[in-house]
Design an enzyme around this catalytic site. Sequence first.
Site, PDB file in Angstrom:
ATOM      1  N   THR A  96       0.943  -1.392   0.010  1.00 14.78           N
ATOM      2  CA  THR A  96       0.303  -0.250  -0.106  1.00 14.78           C
ATOM      3  C   THR A  96       0.907   1.122  -0.499  1.00 14.78           C
ATOM      4  O   THR A  96       1.471   1.605   0.816  1.00 14.78           O
ATOM      5  CB  THR A  96      -0.965   0.005   1.157  1.00 14.78           C
ATOM      6  OG1 THR A  96      -1.543  -1.313   1.318  1.00 14.78           O
ATOM      7  CG2 THR A  96      -2.075   0.854   0.863  1.00 14.78           C
ATOM      8  N   LYS A 171      -7.334   2.277  -2.239  1.00 18.62           N
ATOM      9  CA  LYS A 171      -7.161   0.854  -1.713  1.00 18.62           C
ATOM     10  C   LYS A 171      -7.452   1.674  -0.371  1.00 18.62           C
ATOM     11  O   LYS A 171      -7.593   1.614   1.076  1.00 18.62           O
ATOM     12  CB  LYS A 171      -5.465   0.624  -1.680  1.00 18.62           C
ATOM     13  CG  LYS A 171      -5.218  -0.034  -0.772  1.00 18.62           C
ATOM     14  CD  LYS A 171      -5.582  -1.465   0.552  1.00 18.62           C
ATOM     15  CE  LYS A 171      -4.888  -1.919   1.931  1.00 18.62           C
ATOM     16  NZ  LYS A 171      -5.444  -2.850   2.407  1.00 18.62           N
ATOM     17  N   LYS A 240       0.337   5.389   8.097  1.00 15.83           N
ATOM     18  CA  LYS A 240       0.427   5.683   6.631  1.00 15.83           C
ATOM     19  C   LYS A 240      -0.420   5.421   5.655  1.00 15.83           C
ATOM     20  O   LYS A 240      -0.802   5.941   5.122  1.00 15.83           O
ATOM     21  CB  LYS A 240       1.894   4.001   6.654  1.00 15.83           C
ATOM     22  CG  LYS A 240       1.756   4.632   5.353  1.00 15.83           C
ATOM     23  CD  LYS A 240       1.338   3.635   4.039  1.00 15.83           C
ATOM     24  CE  LYS A 240       1.325   1.768   4.587  1.00 15.83           C
ATOM     25  NZ  LYS A 240       0.980   1.224   4.005  1.00 15.83           N
TER      26      LYS A 240
HETATM   27  P1  NAP Z   1       5.508  -5.890   8.133  1.00 15.84           P
HETATM   28  O1  NAP Z   1       5.456  -7.118   8.731  1.00 15.84           O
HETATM   29  O2  NAP Z   1       5.598  -4.676   8.402  1.00 15.84           O
HETATM   30  O3  NAP Z   1       6.422  -6.110   7.047  1.00 15.84           O
HETATM   31  C1  NAP Z   1       7.417  -4.651   5.860  1.00 15.84           C
HETATM   32  C2  NAP Z   1       8.266  -5.582   5.331  1.00 15.84           C
HETATM   33  O4  NAP Z   1       8.650  -4.376   4.385  1.00 15.84           O
HETATM   34  C3  NAP Z   1       9.262  -6.054   5.563  1.00 15.84           C
HETATM   35  O5  NAP Z   1       9.280  -7.987   4.575  1.00 15.84           O
HETATM   36  C4  NAP Z   1      10.486  -5.138   5.314  1.00 15.84           C
HETATM   37  O6  NAP Z   1      11.449  -6.137   5.768  1.00 15.84           O
HETATM   38  C5  NAP Z   1      10.391  -3.965   4.725  1.00 15.84           C
HETATM   39  N1  NAP Z   1      10.789  -2.871   4.469  1.00 15.84           N
HETATM   40  C6  NAP Z   1      10.509  -1.882   6.054  1.00 15.84           C
HETATM   41  N2  NAP Z   1      10.941  -1.287   5.261  1.00 15.84           N
HETATM   42  C7  NAP Z   1      12.172  -1.225   4.423  1.00 15.84           C
HETATM   43  C8  NAP Z   1      12.630  -0.061   3.962  1.00 15.84           C
HETATM   44  N3  NAP Z   1      13.080   0.239   3.562  1.00 15.84           N
HETATM   45  N4  NAP Z   1      13.677  -1.324   3.092  1.00 15.84           N
HETATM   46  C9  NAP Z   1      13.380  -2.615   2.096  1.00 15.84           C
HETATM   47  N5  NAP Z   1      12.464  -3.278   3.007  1.00 15.84           N
HETATM   48  C10 NAP Z   1      11.672  -2.510   4.491  1.00 15.84           C
HETATM   49  O7  NAP Z   1       4.027  -5.382   7.477  1.00 15.84           O
HETATM   50  P2  NAP Z   1       3.084  -6.077   6.131  1.00 15.84           P
HETATM   51  O8  NAP Z   1       1.674  -6.079   7.215  1.00 15.84           O
HETATM   52  O9  NAP Z   1       3.409  -7.305   5.749  1.00 15.84           O
HETATM   53  O10 NAP Z   1       2.545  -4.974   5.303  1.00 15.84           O
HETATM   54  C11 NAP Z   1       3.042  -4.872   3.848  1.00 15.84           C
HETATM   55  C12 NAP Z   1       2.273  -4.186   2.915  1.00 15.84           C
HETATM   56  O11 NAP Z   1       1.130  -4.748   3.073  1.00 15.84           O
HETATM   57  C13 NAP Z   1       1.927  -2.493   3.637  1.00 15.84           C
HETATM   58  O12 NAP Z   1       2.029  -1.443   2.593  1.00 15.84           O
HETATM   59  C14 NAP Z   1       0.904  -2.502   4.138  1.00 15.84           C
HETATM   60  O13 NAP Z   1      -0.147  -1.451   4.548  1.00 15.84           O
HETATM   61  C15 NAP Z   1      -0.173  -3.709   3.238  1.00 15.84           C
HETATM   62  N6  NAP Z   1      -0.913  -4.780   4.178  1.00 15.84           N
HETATM   63  C16 NAP Z   1      -0.992  -5.311   5.180  1.00 15.84           C
HETATM   64  C17 NAP Z   1      -1.854  -5.917   5.488  1.00 15.84           C
HETATM   65  C18 NAP Z   1      -1.779  -6.727   6.876  1.00 15.84           C
HETATM   66  O14 NAP Z   1      -3.337  -7.647   7.335  1.00 15.84           O
HETATM   67  N7  NAP Z   1      -0.979  -6.324   7.925  1.00 15.84           N
HETATM   68  C19 NAP Z   1      -3.301  -5.592   5.162  1.00 15.84           C
HETATM   69  C20 NAP Z   1      -3.295  -5.623   3.995  1.00 15.84           C
HETATM   70  C21 NAP Z   1      -2.104  -4.391   3.039  1.00 15.84           C
HETATM   71  P3  NAP Z   1      12.305  -6.383   7.277  1.00 15.84           P
HETATM   72  O15 NAP Z   1      12.014  -7.587   7.657  1.00 15.84           O
HETATM   73  O16 NAP Z   1      13.378  -6.269   6.908  1.00 15.84           O
HETATM   74  O17 NAP Z   1      11.408  -5.681   8.611  1.00 15.84           O
END
Ligand code: NAP
Length: 291
Positions: A96, A171, A240
Amino acid sequence: MPHVAFIGLGRMGHGMAGRYLDSGFSVALWNRSRTKADDLIARGARWAQSPADAARDADAIVTMVADDDASRSVWLGKDGAAFAAKLDVLAIECSTVSFQHACQLANDLTERGLHYIDCPVTGLPEAAASGKLTLLVGADAADLERARPYLAPIGAAIRHFGPVGAGTVFKLINNLMGAVQIAGLAEGLRLAEAAGLELAMVQDALSTGAVASPQVVRHSKRMVARDFAGATFTAALRHKDARYAVELARSLQLNLAVGEATLDVYTQAKAHAPDDDEGRLIEVIGRSKRP
Ligand code: NAP
């Protein structure tokens, strides 16, 4: 065998990458922290040394990272995926991101000969791990047709909203509305507590009545119990998304009063516990006294 580069193995990305392995794809992986890839490597994925290394030879590159900065970094930063991708490769951005970033990234990648699919998702991590996400697509229709085989392992439904950027617009609307509902729930529960109502009854009445959206049903139990174990969506990510949505509205000269107020509350929630469950927002509600 189709070959996918998958970048970003957080709560969502880890399960999504696993779906490509389950579906018989050859998969190259990169994540900022390598340990999250261990079990996927044991299942047959190739660990790549950088996003560029992952992208080499891929037919499609799928990214699922936190935000605009992370997305820019994995596509266009040092050793970014864009610099090693073959011509005509599909660039599927599932993170997102802001509308402005989606459009800018699409331009940058198109100039390099890639085909950009704007593909944020809805669904929790368990939906990601079981291929049951809803994919909110903004893309050229021909690109989407080409991308379908690469979207099938991760999505149970595809909603094509229009050209690049349109999936992201939807979204952001969806997640701002979710933020408003969760903030409204937290205020209602804090008011009920302060007024001395019996909270188990309040929770039951809210989650079976006219305001019982899936967000209210899901978060009311956790908020009443103050049990936020096993965060699926963090305060930082919700903040965010609300910020990107409000910024989009501002860029369209729309003043969203409720959205702006919700963003303020999530700014406090993020300062309070950024990496914990978004429901801990309730702990900041009602803290500041009205003048
Ligand atoms: P998360 O568990 O916090 O994972 C974030 C990911 O981004 C990790 O792989 C992290 O790497 C990477 N990352 C963060 N900063 C970075 C940087 N500067 N350079 C390279 N990699 C970086 O988040 P998530 O829940 O999986 O969400 C991922 C995306 O999906 C987001 O955009 C979120 O808004 C969206 N989303 C989430 C959900 C949900 O229910 N969680 C549902 C729909 C959409 P590390 O592992 O090294 O930290």
